[in-house]
Scaffold this active site. Structure first.
Site, PDB file in Angstrom:
ATOM      1  N   SER A 233       0.836  -1.191   0.000  1.00 46.45           N
ATOM      2  CA  SER A 233       0.000   0.000   0.000  1.00 46.45           C
ATOM      3  C   SER A 233       0.868   1.237   0.000  1.00 46.45           C
ATOM      4  CB  SER A 233      -0.918   0.016   1.227  1.00 46.45           C
ATOM      5  OG  SER A 233      -1.761  -1.102   1.261  1.00 46.45           O
ATOM      6  N   SER A 271      -3.144  -3.850  -3.384  1.00 52.34           N
ATOM      7  CA  SER A 271      -2.521  -2.628  -2.882  1.00 52.34           C
ATOM      8  C   SER A 271      -3.578  -1.591  -2.527  1.00 52.34           C
ATOM      9  CB  SER A 271      -1.567  -2.055  -3.937  1.00 52.34           C
ATOM     10  OG  SER A 271      -0.814  -0.990  -3.407  1.00 52.34           O
ATOM     11  N   ASP A 273      -3.889   2.152  -2.338  1.00 52.62           N
ATOM     12  CA  ASP A 273      -3.181   3.359  -2.779  1.00 52.62           C
ATOM     13  C   ASP A 273      -4.086   4.560  -2.544  1.00 52.62           C
ATOM     14  OD1 ASP A 273      -0.940   1.819  -3.895  1.00 52.62           O
ATOM     15  OD2 ASP A 273      -2.413   1.172  -5.368  1.00 52.62           O
TER      16      ASP A 273
END
Length: 340
Positions: A233, A271, A273
């Site tokens: 992340s 992830s 983000d």
């Protein structure tokens, strides 16, 4: 970050043409303080918490803010109300995934004790997280109330420690050790000057990119880590003193996530983000028109890219509880590669 640790700009790797603030950090934005608490018990625990504390913020004095999820595989506490109202009413804390809920509870307790909060019956703590489970015993949930209070108490306006500190202690990105990074830009706006600062908690997959060139551990003579699922992340926080509303700040927060592509981010399925942008401007000055936002967008892209590089350069090689290793990005080796 130590006195002997070079930053990207020291190596000629600063990005863009806009000048930086005096510390080249998010704390160059007036009213922004940053504090860290690092929690370690090697090799089992490498974790911590980072606090971003805008001056005067509270349930009775929120600041305009915007939020953008580039890929929402994460547990960013408090963002639904932030998105709905466009207001940030607590300090912003960053930590490890499974510690995020304890950190949020500790933040609530701290806010309720502040002067002027005696009658508060509801508030929205905002806590971002990244998964440090590769290099730390994430299931132990080592970050607690005392660590949160220490980070808030230590928050200051000076240079910001980078790399393996606070929330960044156990984080890695782009196949290197990473963590906290920061940068700032001073830019012209119509009729005034503004400052924008970025702070990143870097923990994402992909291959490091410097301009058109990719850089891997093997390129620097470092051991190549075994392949892992491309997860991780990145939380990017932007602060500015430009007068913006929540809608404009959301546009700015998008650029924070877009900027990660410059560094080689993969934006994978696993992830989280995220970009969050806030303004410290408590003014009746006219808002920056949409057509005049380009300098802020440019500043965000450049500052985030440089902040990621700073997080990599400041980080030190770390071994996790199962023997996983992520190496810091060695400045001397990097310069030889780029100049060879």
């Amino acid at each position: 970050m130590t006195a002997t640790t070079p930053r990207a700009r020291d190596l000629g790797l600063g990005t863009g043409t806009l000048p930086t603030g005096s510390h080249n950090a998010i704390t160059d934005v007036p009213g922004i303080r940053v504090g860290h608490t690092t929690v370690t018990a090697p090799p089992r625990v490498h974790s911590g918490v980072t606090a971003i504390l805008p001056e005067g913020i509270g349930p009775r004095a929120p600041l305009p803010a915007g939020f953008f999820a580039g890929n929402g595989y994460g547990k960013f506490i408090g963002t639904t109300q932030l998105t709905e109202l466009g207001e940030l009413e607590t300090p912003l804390l960053l930590t490890s995934t499974l510690s995020a809920f304890r950190v949020a509870d500790a933040l609530v307790g701290w806010v309720l004790e502040q002067p002027g909060a005696e009658a508060v019956r509801s508030l929205n703590p905002v806590v971002g997280e990244c998964n440090d489970g590769l290099l730390s015993d994430i299931r132990s949930r080592p970050v607690g109330e005392d660590h949160v209070r220490a980070a808030l108490a230590s928050a200051n306006t000076g240079p910001v420690a980078e790399g393996c500190v606070g929330a960044g202690t156990g984080m890695s990105a782009l196949n290197f050790k990473a963590g906290i990074g920061t940068s700032s830009r001073v830019l012209p706006l119509t009729g005034r000057e503004a400052t924008l600062g970025a702070l990143v908690l870097a923990n994402f997959g992909g291959t490091l990119r410097l301009g058109s060139r990719t850089v891997t551990p093997a390129d620097l003579g470092l051991p190549v880590p075994p392949p892992l699922p491309d997860t991780g992340s990145c939380v990017v926080v932007l602060a500015t003193d430009a007068p913006l509303d929540a809608r404009r700040l959301t546009r700015l927060a998008r650029r924070a996530v877009f900027a990660l592509a410059r560094t080689g981010a993969s934006y994978s399925h696993g992830s989280g983000d995220y970009g969050l942008a806030l303004t410290t401007a408590r003014t009746t000055a006219p808002l920056v028109p949409d057509a005049d936002l380009d300098p802020l967008f440019t500043a965000a892209l450049d500052a985030v890219e440089e902040a990621v590089l700073n997080s990599l350069l400041a980080a030190t090689t770390t071994t996790g509880p199962r023997g996983d290793v992520r190496h810091g990005l060695p400045a001397a080796h990097l310069l030889r590669l780029l100049n060879g």
